[in-house]
Design a protein around this motif. Structure first.
Motif, short mmCIF file in Angstrom:
data_model
loop_
_atom_site.label_atom_id
_atom_site.label_comp_id
_atom_site.label_asym_id
_atom_site.label_seq_id
_atom_site.Cartn_x
_atom_site.Cartn_y
_atom_site.Cartn_z
N VAL A 41 0.86 -1.19 0.00
CA VAL A 41 0.00 0.00 0.00
C VAL A 41 0.89 1.24 0.00
CG1 VAL A 41 -1.67 1.33 1.32
CG2 VAL A 41 -1.88 -1.15 1.19
N PRO A 42 0.83 2.03 -1.08
CA PRO A 42 1.68 3.22 -1.10
C PRO A 42 1.16 4.24 -0.09
CG PRO A 42 0.14 3.25 -2.94
CD PRO A 42 -0.10 1.96 -2.22
N TYR A 43 2.06 4.92 0.55
CA TYR A 43 1.61 5.99 1.43
C TYR A 43 2.61 7.12 1.40
CZ TYR A 43 5.05 4.68 4.98
OH TYR A 43 6.20 4.43 5.64
N ASP A 44 2.10 8.28 1.76
CA ASP A 44 2.89 9.50 1.74
C ASP A 44 3.38 9.75 3.16
OD1 ASP A 44 3.80 12.04 1.80
OD2 ASP A 44 2.15 12.93 0.65
N LYS A 45 4.69 9.65 3.38
CA LYS A 45 5.22 9.74 4.74
C LYS A 45 4.89 11.09 5.39
CE LYS A 45 9.25 8.74 7.54
NZ LYS A 45 9.07 9.93 8.39
N ASP A 46 5.00 12.16 4.59
CA ASP A 46 4.71 13.50 5.14
C ASP A 46 3.27 13.59 5.61
OD1 ASP A 46 7.26 14.23 4.69
OD2 ASP A 46 6.86 15.28 2.79
N TRP A 47 2.39 13.04 4.73
CA TRP A 47 0.96 13.10 5.07
C TRP A 47 0.70 12.32 6.37
CZ3 TRP A 47 -2.68 9.30 5.81
CH2 TRP A 47 -4.00 9.74 5.93
N LEU A 48 1.34 11.17 6.49
CA LEU A 48 1.13 10.33 7.67
C LEU A 48 1.65 11.03 8.93
CD1 LEU A 48 -0.08 7.52 8.03
CD2 LEU A 48 2.26 6.64 8.20
N ASP A 49 2.86 11.61 8.81
CA ASP A 49 3.44 12.32 9.96
C ASP A 49 2.55 13.48 10.40
OD1 ASP A 49 5.52 10.60 10.00
OD2 ASP A 49 6.96 11.94 9.02
N ALA A 50 2.09 14.24 9.39
CA ALA A 50 1.25 15.40 9.70
C ALA A 50 -0.02 14.94 10.38
CB ALA A 50 0.93 16.16 8.42
N SER A 51 -0.54 13.80 9.91
CA SER A 51 -1.80 13.35 10.45
C SER A 51 -1.64 12.81 11.87
CB SER A 51 -2.38 12.40 9.43
OG SER A 51 -2.87 11.30 9.90
N TRP A 52 -0.51 12.18 12.15
CA TRP A 52 -0.23 11.77 13.54
C TRP A 52 -0.08 12.98 14.44
CZ3 TRP A 52 -1.39 7.72 15.94
CH2 TRP A 52 -1.32 6.46 15.34
N ALA A 53 0.63 13.98 13.93
CA ALA A 53 0.85 15.19 14.73
C ALA A 53 -0.49 15.86 15.06
CB ALA A 53 1.75 16.17 13.97
N ARG A 54 -1.40 15.82 14.04
CA ARG A 54 -2.71 16.44 14.26
C ARG A 54 -3.48 15.67 15.33
NH1 ARG A 54 -3.77 16.97 8.98
NH2 ARG A 54 -5.26 15.27 9.00
N LEU A 55 -3.43 14.35 15.22
CA LEU A 55 -4.11 13.51 16.20
C LEU A 55 -3.59 13.76 17.61
CD1 LEU A 55 -4.55 9.87 14.88
CD2 LEU A 55 -6.25 11.33 15.98
N GLU A 56 -2.26 13.85 17.69
CA GLU A 56 -1.62 14.06 18.98
C GLU A 56 -2.06 15.38 19.58
OE1 GLU A 56 2.47 11.85 18.99
OE2 GLU A 56 2.76 14.01 19.11
N ALA A 57 -2.09 16.40 18.70
CA ALA A 57 -2.48 17.73 19.17
C ALA A 57 -3.92 17.70 19.69
CB ALA A 57 -2.33 18.75 18.05
#
Ligand SMILES: [Zn+2]
Length: 262
Positions: A41-57
């Motif tokens: 499954v291709p994924y965009d590392k930046d998108w994933l990181d940003a989305s984790w950061a958003r969740l964390e926030a």
């Protein structure tokens, strides 16, 4: 692991988001347990990181209430600001009640000068009500939590009582100049208010806080009532009684301090 893997066609529809929910969920479940398919499954590392950061926030960073932000902005230490603004919603009702009562008392006094005593009598009672409402297991959702911390008991009571007193004094102080009375008389509620609040604190080592507040309010009304029945309500706000209130405030605060640091 089973030998089944997600076929290309299914994966493509999954990635396009066109799978029906039940199928998408089973693909999700398989992806969770199969590293091979995950790798496909291709994924965009930046998108994933940003989305984790958003969740964390969203989940981890506490959302600051307006009062907490104001307190921090005013230089109050973080942990105190948190504690003060965790006061129950009831204290918001109290704040609204204080504003309403003060406004009403000012308007009444401006309408008719004989209503002036109402303001002076009521102003020292308001912080008592606030202290009673801002502390205790029945009204405080954070009570269980703070009861287990070093800030429990007298220190917490003192912190909140001081906050309540400061708010009442500022509000009554803002209202006083609007009274149709000389400044000395318009501010005559201040020392009784300090004495009443410190009396409530001192009594709280022996009585539940709301009972202590009621008792002190009763004493204050008895003092005022005595002045009234002697034919001069102003007498209880004269210079000699004011010195008495000031001394009482100091002694009672000292007593509370001694008891609570024992
Ligand atoms: Zn697989």
């Amino acid at each position: 692991m089973s030998s089944w893997h997600i076929p290309d066609g299914l994966r493509e529809r999954y990635l396009e988001g066109t799978l029906e929910p039940a199928l998408a969920m089973s693909v999700d479940a398989h992806l969770g347990g199969c590293a091979d398919c995950r790798a496909a499954v291709p994924y965009d590392k930046d998108w994933l990181d940003a989305s984790w950061a958003r969740l964390e926030a969203e989940l981890i960073t506490p959302r600051l209430s307006l009062s907490e932000r104001l307190l921090r902005h005013g230089g109050v230490p973080d942990h105190l600001a948190r504690l003060l603004s965790a006061t129950p919603t009831m204290s918001r009702a109290w704040l609204a009640a204080v504003v309403a009562v003060l406004a009403f008392a000012v308007l009444a006094a401006r309408e008719q000068a004989e209503f002036l005593p109402a303001f002076l009598v009521v102003a020292p009672v308001l912080p008592l009500a606030g202290i009673a409402l801002a502390y205790g297991p029945r009204v405080d959702p954070a009570h269980e939590l703070v009861a287990a911390t070093p800030m429990a008991g007298p220190r917490l009571l003192l912190t909140r009582a001081t906050a309540v007193l400061a708010v009442s004094v500022v509000l009554a102080g803002l209202a006083s100049p609007l009274l149709p009375a000389p400044p000395g008389l318009a501010a005559a509620w201040l020392l009784p208010a300090l004495a009443a609040a410190s009396g409530c604190l001192a009594l709280s080592s022996r009585l539940p806080v709301p009972i202590a507040a009621l008792a002190v309010a009763g004493v204050w009304l008895a003092i005022v009532g005595t002045g009234h029945s002697l034919g001069d309500w102003l007498a209880v706000f004269g210079p000699a009684p004011q010195i008495g209130y000031g001394v009482a405030a100091l002694l009672l605060t000292y007593r509370f301090y001694r008891v609570s640091t024992r």
